[in-house]
Design an enzyme around this catalytic site. Structure first.
Site, mmCIF file in Angstrom:
data_model
loop_
_atom_site.group_PDB
_atom_site.id
_atom_site.type_symbol
_atom_site.label_atom_id
_atom_site.label_comp_id
_atom_site.label_asym_id
_atom_site.label_seq_id
_atom_site.Cartn_x
_atom_site.Cartn_y
_atom_site.Cartn_z
ATOM 1 N N PHE A 112 1.033 -1.284 -0.056
ATOM 2 C CA PHE A 112 0.102 0.106 -0.233
ATOM 3 C C PHE A 112 0.825 1.083 -0.095
ATOM 4 C CE2 PHE A 112 0.990 -0.205 4.560
ATOM 5 C CZ PHE A 112 0.635 1.274 5.031
ATOM 6 N N LYS A 113 2.000 1.146 0.463
ATOM 7 C CA LYS A 113 3.034 2.457 0.326
ATOM 8 C C LYS A 113 3.112 2.924 -0.898
ATOM 9 C CE LYS A 113 3.534 1.578 4.768
ATOM 10 N NZ LYS A 113 4.746 1.403 5.434
#
Length: 495
Positions: A112-113
């Site tokens: 998700f980063k």
């Protein structure tokens, strides 16, 4: 819109200043003076947009000094089919009748980063121009696993920047470590730190606050900046995917405009769920914000008791990106719930630094309880949840997502609240093959890339290309340092 330090409202800067320099001079986190509200018809407008268009719409409300056309260019570069393997960028998968997974791992590092770290380099380099900054931005990153690779990939060979990542030795998954240590780029470096993530994160924060060290770097034409979520430029793009997810749920016919949507987020540093809070403050009809922790359940205890206490055992778990006892972004939430009382927030942070604990009371705690719920899931629960979700739903999840799935189930059983809920899925299960294979009843024969092939055969699913492409890539970095040697590591890279 101006940004103020969470510890001193007189420490004020512009959006570009907050993004360029990351941390306020007093050690506080830059936070917007006010949260903008979505117009009454905004969700109707947004639901017809693409993800890049939604990003421009949401971020422009926070970024005075950045033009709409400028942001549109950044968004097109950050969120496209060359970098993301799904046209929706952040697709939603239905798991059961009232449970949905927001998949945030379709980008270049499968975590998700990427949703923030594909945007941050564009925001940062523009901020440097707007601030008239001529020195090189030296990006220091502490990572518990995914931020490191996301930041390295985002800032690879970006002009005017260098990036150095510190991760806890033996504290990330084998695939996460390989992703970082094979990173390409002329301006990147990676170092393992003896200790845990909190040691790495505290070390980075100390370097930011060390004035003599800052002066030493300035003489070399360098200043420090951050790609961790202490930088507002990391949090802001995360708000977008909560706004976008609500719009997609409307488009899918799963909710009507104005209907509540609960959100359950696996979190350690509190940045991801903080972004959900800001989306709710903007006017997105989110219901309960459910904070999911692993065995390092400092946040669960905080929401249950009002006491934040990092004086406790540290556990290495199957969800290493959440193995954190100092949740930096909680400071921004305290700023919000004290209505910008920076002296009160500073008092909490001083207590944390001096004693390792602080306690919130009265309206601050009551207001948090209105918005948040919290629980935790240990490794045994993670294994059961991965197995059950695969066997019963034919949906494969990684350990971090499993923490959130299990916590959501706990919340529903304890409250009877079956409001439609979005579980934030933060990483591809193929980044954590040994744990996932064990949960599925298969003994992992190796910790390396071969485990990806084994999980593919076990499930019949195909691993994301960024992971399978690691085969044959040379390892560039094998540096290991003590937790007190981080300044020396920075100096070594500048020589």
């Amino acid at each position: 819109m101006y940004y103020v330090s969470t510890r001193d409202k007189l420490q004020k800067t512009t959006a570009s200043g907050a993004i360029a320099y990351g941390l306020a001079p007093d050690g506080g986190l830059y936070t917007p003076e006010a949260i903008p509200s979505l117009a009454g018809n905004a969700l109707d407008t947004l639901k017809g947009m693409t993800y890049p268009q939604r990003a421009v719409y949401v971020m422009s409300a926070y970024l005075d000094g950045y033009s709409a056309s400028e942001l549109a260019g950044f968004s097109a570069k950050a969120y496209n089919r060359e970098k993301f393997d799904d046209p929706q960028i952040a697709p939603i998968r239905q798991v059961d009748e009232d449970t949905f997974a927001l998949e945030l791992w379709h980008g270049p590092t499968c975590a998700f980063k990427d949703m923030a770290l594909q945007m941050l380099p564009h925001l940062l380099t523009a901020a440097l121009r707007k601030e008239g900054e001529k020195k090189t931005a030296y990006i220091l990153v502490a990572t518990s696993g995914d931020t490191g690779k996301g930041a390295l990939e985002g800032f690879r060979d970006v002009a005017g920047t260098r990036i150095q990542v510190f991760y806890p030795k033996d504290g990330v998954s084998p695939i996460q470590e390989l992703q970082m240590n094979t990173q390409e780029g002329e301006n990147v470096s990676v170092w393992a730190v003896e200790g845990n993530f909190d040691h790495a994160q505290s070390g980075v924060k100390y370097l930011f606050s060390d004035k003599r060290f800052g002066e030493e770097l300035a003489r070399k034409g360098v200043f420090l900046s951050s790609a961790n979520s202490i930088n507002w430029g990391r949090v802001l793009p995360q708000i977008v995917y909560y706004v976008s997810a609500y719009c997609d749920m409307m488009n899918m016919g799963k909710i009507e405009k104005g209907e509540k949507l609960n959100v359950c987020v696996p979190t350690g540093n509190f940045g991801d769920i903080l972004a959900a809070y800001y989306a709710k403050r903007m006017g997105v009809p989110l219901g309960r914000l459910i904070c999911a922790s692993n065995s390092n359940c400092v946040l669960t205890d905080f929401f249950a008791t009002g006491v934040y206490d990092r004086n406790r055992p540290f556990y290495k778990t199957t969800s290493p990106s959440m193995d954190i006892l100092i949740s930096s972004n909680l400071e921004r939430l305290l700023h919000a719930y004290t209505y910008g009382d920076t002296s009160q927030v500073k008092g909490y942070m001083d207590q944390l630094a001096e004693t390792g604990r602080y306690q919130i009371l009265g309206n601050v705690r009551r207001n948090m309880e209105r918005d948040f719920a919290a629980a935790y899931c240990d490794d045994a629960g993670v294994m059961r949840c991965i197995a059950a979700t695969w066997e019963e739903k034919k949906y494969l999840i990684d350990p971090h997502t499993a923490v959130a799935m299990d916590v959501l189930n706990q919340y529903r059983k304890s409250t009877g609240d079956h409001t439609p809920a979005l579980v934030v899925s933060t990483a591809s299960p193929f980044k954590f093959c040994p744990a996932v294979l064990e949960a599925l009843g298969s003994q992992c024969s190796t910790q390396g890339l071969e485990s990806i092939v084994q999980l593919e055969k076990r499930t019949g699913l195909q691993a994301p290309a960024p992971l399978t492409n690691l085969v044959g890539k040379p390892v560039r970095f094998q540096n290991v340092i003590g937790k007190d040697d981080m300044a020396s590591a920075v100096r070594a890279m500048l020589e």
